[in-house]
Every structure is written in C-alpha cells, then in structure tokens.
Scaffold this motif. Sequence first.
Motif, PDB file in Angstrom:
ATOM      1  N   ASP A   1      16.838 -40.971   7.954  1.00 11.72           N
ATOM      2  CA  ASP A   1      17.604 -39.792   8.368  1.00 11.72           C
ATOM      3  C   ASP A   1      17.341 -38.662   7.378  1.00 11.72           C
ATOM      4  O   ASP A   1      16.524 -38.780   6.460  1.00 11.72           O
ATOM      5  N   PHE A   2      18.040 -37.551   7.566  1.00 15.60           N
ATOM      6  CA  PHE A   2      17.865 -36.388   6.705  1.00 15.60           C
ATOM      7  C   PHE A   2      18.824 -36.392   5.522  1.00 15.60           C
ATOM      8  O   PHE A   2      18.888 -35.414   4.765  1.00 15.60           O
ATOM      9  N   HIS A   3      19.564 -37.485   5.357  1.00 16.00           N
ATOM     10  CA  HIS A   3      20.536 -37.568   4.273  1.00 16.00           C
ATOM     11  C   HIS A   3      20.056 -38.472   3.140  1.00 16.00           C
ATOM     12  O   HIS A   3      20.836 -38.815   2.253  1.00 16.00           O
ATOM     13  N   GLY A   4      18.807 -38.877   3.202  1.00 17.26           N
ATOM     14  CA  GLY A   4      18.251 -39.666   2.108  1.00 17.26           C
ATOM     15  C   GLY A   4      18.364 -41.166   2.269  1.00 17.26           C
ATOM     16  O   GLY A   4      18.114 -41.903   1.304  1.00 17.26           O
ATOM     17  N   THR A   5      18.753 -41.645   3.444  1.00 14.82           N
ATOM     18  CA  THR A   5      18.813 -43.088   3.666  1.00 14.82           C
ATOM     19  C   THR A   5      17.397 -43.605   3.923  1.00 14.82           C
ATOM     20  O   THR A   5      16.793 -43.310   4.950  1.00 14.82           O
ATOM     21  N   ALA A   6      16.863 -44.350   2.964  1.00 16.52           N
ATOM     22  CA  ALA A   6      15.488 -44.825   3.062  1.00 16.52           C
ATOM     23  C   ALA A   6      15.409 -46.069   3.941  1.00 16.52           C
ATOM     24  O   ALA A   6      16.369 -46.830   4.075  1.00 16.52           O
ATOM     25  N   PHE A   7      14.243 -46.261   4.527  1.00 15.97           N
ATOM     26  CA  PHE A   7      14.024 -47.499   5.279  1.00 15.97           C
ATOM     27  C   PHE A   7      14.198 -48.715   4.369  1.00 15.97           C
ATOM     28  O   PHE A   7      14.634 -49.779   4.814  1.00 15.97           O
ATOM     29  N   ALA A   8      13.857 -48.538   3.099  1.00 13.11           N
ATOM     30  CA  ALA A   8      13.986 -49.630   2.142  1.00 13.11           C
ATOM     31  C   ALA A   8      15.434 -50.014   1.897  1.00 13.11           C
ATOM     32  O   ALA A   8      15.717 -51.096   1.359  1.00 13.11           O
ATOM     33  N   ASP A   9      16.374 -49.149   2.294  1.00 11.42           N
ATOM     34  CA  ASP A   9      17.797 -49.432   2.099  1.00 11.42           C
ATOM     35  C   ASP A   9      18.412 -50.168   3.290  1.00 11.42           C
ATOM     36  O   ASP A   9      19.599 -50.514   3.255  1.00 11.42           O
ATOM     37  N   ILE A  10      17.638 -50.386   4.338  1.00 15.00           N
ATOM     38  CA  ILE A  10      18.152 -51.032   5.541  1.00 15.00           C
ATOM     39  C   ILE A  10      17.934 -52.535   5.442  1.00 15.00           C
ATOM     40  O   ILE A  10      16.796 -52.995   5.295  1.00 15.00           O
ATOM     41  N   PRO A  11      18.976 -53.341   5.513  1.00 15.81           N
ATOM     42  CA  PRO A  11      18.804 -54.797   5.447  1.00 15.81           C
ATOM     43  C   PRO A  11      18.214 -55.347   6.744  1.00 15.81           C
ATOM     44  O   PRO A  11      18.014 -54.608   7.714  1.00 15.81           O
ATOM     45  N   SER A  12      17.953 -56.625   6.740  1.00 15.27           N
ATOM     46  CA  SER A  12      17.404 -57.275   7.931  1.00 15.27           C
ATOM     47  C   SER A  12      18.515 -57.785   8.836  1.00 15.27           C
ATOM     48  O   SER A  12      19.676 -57.892   8.428  1.00 15.27           O
ATOM     49  N   GLY A  13      18.150 -58.125  10.056  1.00 11.87           N
ATOM     50  CA  GLY A  13      19.087 -58.758  10.984  1.00 11.87           C
ATOM     51  C   GLY A  13      20.193 -57.837  11.444  1.00 11.87           C
ATOM     52  O   GLY A  13      20.068 -56.603  11.467  1.00 11.87           O
ATOM     53  N   ILE A  14      21.322 -58.440  11.809  1.00 14.43           N
ATOM     54  CA  ILE A  14      22.453 -57.696  12.344  1.00 14.43           C
ATOM     55  C   ILE A  14      23.052 -56.757  11.306  1.00 14.43           C
ATOM     56  O   ILE A  14      23.633 -55.730  11.651  1.00 14.43           O
ATOM     57  N   ALA A  15      22.897 -57.103  10.037  1.00 16.97           N
ATOM     58  CA  ALA A  15      23.448 -56.257   8.975  1.00 16.97           C
ATOM     59  C   ALA A  15      22.868 -54.849   9.008  1.00 16.97           C
ATOM     60  O   ALA A  15      23.466 -53.916   8.464  1.00 16.97           O
ATOM     61  N   ALA A  16      21.727 -54.683   9.650  1.00 14.67           N
ATOM     62  CA  ALA A  16      21.118 -53.353   9.728  1.00 14.67           C
ATOM     63  C   ALA A  16      22.010 -52.369  10.471  1.00 14.67           C
ATOM     64  O   ALA A  16      21.976 -51.163  10.198  1.00 14.67           O
ATOM     65  N   PHE A  17      22.819 -52.857  11.418  1.00 11.96           N
ATOM     66  CA  PHE A  17      23.685 -51.962  12.183  1.00 11.96           C
ATOM     67  C   PHE A  17      24.715 -51.265  11.308  1.00 11.96           C
ATOM     68  O   PHE A  17      25.233 -50.215  11.670  1.00 11.96           O
ATOM     69  N   ASN A  18      25.017 -51.856  10.165  1.00 14.28           N
ATOM     70  CA  ASN A  18      25.985 -51.238   9.256  1.00 14.28           C
ATOM     71  C   ASN A  18      25.378 -50.101   8.457  1.00 14.28           C
ATOM     72  O   ASN A  18      26.108 -49.320   7.844  1.00 14.28           O
ATOM     73  N   LYS A  19      24.046 -50.017   8.427  1.00 14.69           N
ATOM     74  CA  LYS A  19      23.377 -49.000   7.631  1.00 14.69           C
ATOM     75  C   LYS A  19      22.676 -47.937   8.466  1.00 14.69           C
ATOM     76  O   LYS A  19      22.468 -46.822   7.996  1.00 14.69           O
ATOM     77  N   ILE A  20      22.282 -48.279   9.686  1.00 13.41           N
ATOM     78  CA  ILE A  20      21.594 -47.297  10.522  1.00 13.41           C
ATOM     79  C   ILE A  20      22.606 -46.254  10.992  1.00 13.41           C
ATOM     80  O   ILE A  20      23.650 -46.597  11.543  1.00 13.41           O
ATOM     81  N   PRO A  21      22.323 -44.983  10.801  1.00 10.50           N
ATOM     82  CA  PRO A  21      23.257 -43.933  11.250  1.00 10.50           C
ATOM     83  C   PRO A  21      23.455 -43.985  12.765  1.00 10.50           C
ATOM     84  O   PRO A  21      22.596 -44.474  13.505  1.00 10.50           O
TER      85      PRO A  21
END
Length: 246
Positions: free
Chosen positions: A135-155
């Motif tokens: 996103d444009f707020h600095g959330t890197a792809f490297a900060d996104i976990p795997s699996g269902i937990a990714a839904f908590n980090k994806i804007p």
Amino acid sequence: WRAFDAGGVQGWLAAAEGCRGATFSRLPVSVFEYLPTTKMFRTFALLALAASASAFAPKALPRTGRTAMRMGFESEIGAQPPLGFWDPLGLLADADQERFDRLRTVEIKHGRISMLAILGHLVTTAGVRIPGDIDFHGTAFADIPSGIAAFNKIPDAGLIQLIGFVGLIEAGFLQVKDEIEAGCEAKMDEQGFDAAMKDSKRAIELNNGRAAQMGILALMVHEKLDNNPYMINGLLGAPIDFNAGF
C-alpha cells in the motif's frame, strides 16, 4: 502476487461459485468451537467443504433413467478406485446434462485454484516475498504473514482489489474458454497423445486438484487450531515454526 502473499486467497474467494444448495446441519458443533470467530473464516471453511465434496461429481453421458445415468457416471473420468462413483451430497440426483457439465467445470476450476493456493502457501511459508510495499502507507510485502493470518495485515483496499481482480479473471476466462480448450486439445494432438493418454492426463489433473482442495483446507484448519499447518513435518521430526516473527 498479492494473492500468493495472502496464502491463496483467490481460491477461497472463487470457491463460492460451485457451492449452491449445500447444507451442513450434520457437522458436529465441536468442529467450529476451535475455529476463529470471524465470519470470513467460517464462510471460507464451509464453502471449501462443499467444494471438496462436489469434486467427486463426474461428467455423465446422455442416457435415460437414473440407473442408466449412474452407470454412465461410473465409466467417466474421475469415478475411479478406491471410491468409484461418490456423490455424498446428492448433487447429481435428477440432474441433467447441463448440470453435469457445470459441476465438472466448477470442479476443475476449484482444483486448479487450490493447486495455486497450495503453491502460494508453501512459497510464502518458505519466506519468499516480492519487494516493495502493498500500500501507500509503507506496509511491505515482507510484513505480510502466510496463511489466514495475512487477512489481518492486508489493508481493506487491498482485499477489495483482490476480489475485483478475481472477478475480472473469471469474466475474461468465460470469453475465451472455448478457444483455450481448443488450443489445449491441439497441443495434445501435437504431442501425439491418443485418446487413452488424453484421458490419463485429464484424470491426473482432476485428482491433483481434488487433493489440493483437501490440502489447502487442512492447512487453514490446522493453522487456526494450533498454528501448526505443517503438522506432518513435526511428526517427522522437522517441525516448522509457522509465521515466526509476525
């Protein structure tokens, strides 16, 4: 790529297409006591169960009578040992040819999506990420976990984009489906495949897709049970610290 970082999210967004009319009143309540309280996971899990069950509904030959239709199913690709013809939800009861073709198309599609989802889960669990921000707020792809937990980090905007992208793929594929299938048939002819070899390749894809549907569902469930989707690794003495550091 965003879909891969989400652990194959497009598989579960597309799975709803083939799951009309399924009921789950007989599932034990205890199963869901261990699942997350979010509606998103409950919905995905239920749809995945129905999609996996419908995966064993093979295409039929045009015959008359329910007995004759069943005999036609038993000779089709996908109806093979050890289960043979298996339709636990009765999705083929009194179905016509159009219904058969629809179920087979959905089954193949869900199998392909699930194979991609498994691949995405394995790749992201291994730590592979594309560079840059999601996103444009600095959330890197490297900060996104795997699996269902990714839904908590994806804007939220990212999830909307994923849903829209899946919809565009679906709409676009319907426009070129016949052309793609004709091209695949021509490629097999160029390789010198006879009818038996073609059926063998189709059966392999079908069964790999079925296994992938069950596999990605198992990864989701075990992630929510004890954050150990790769439990077999632990049983073999090589446990994986899933999503360590996130």
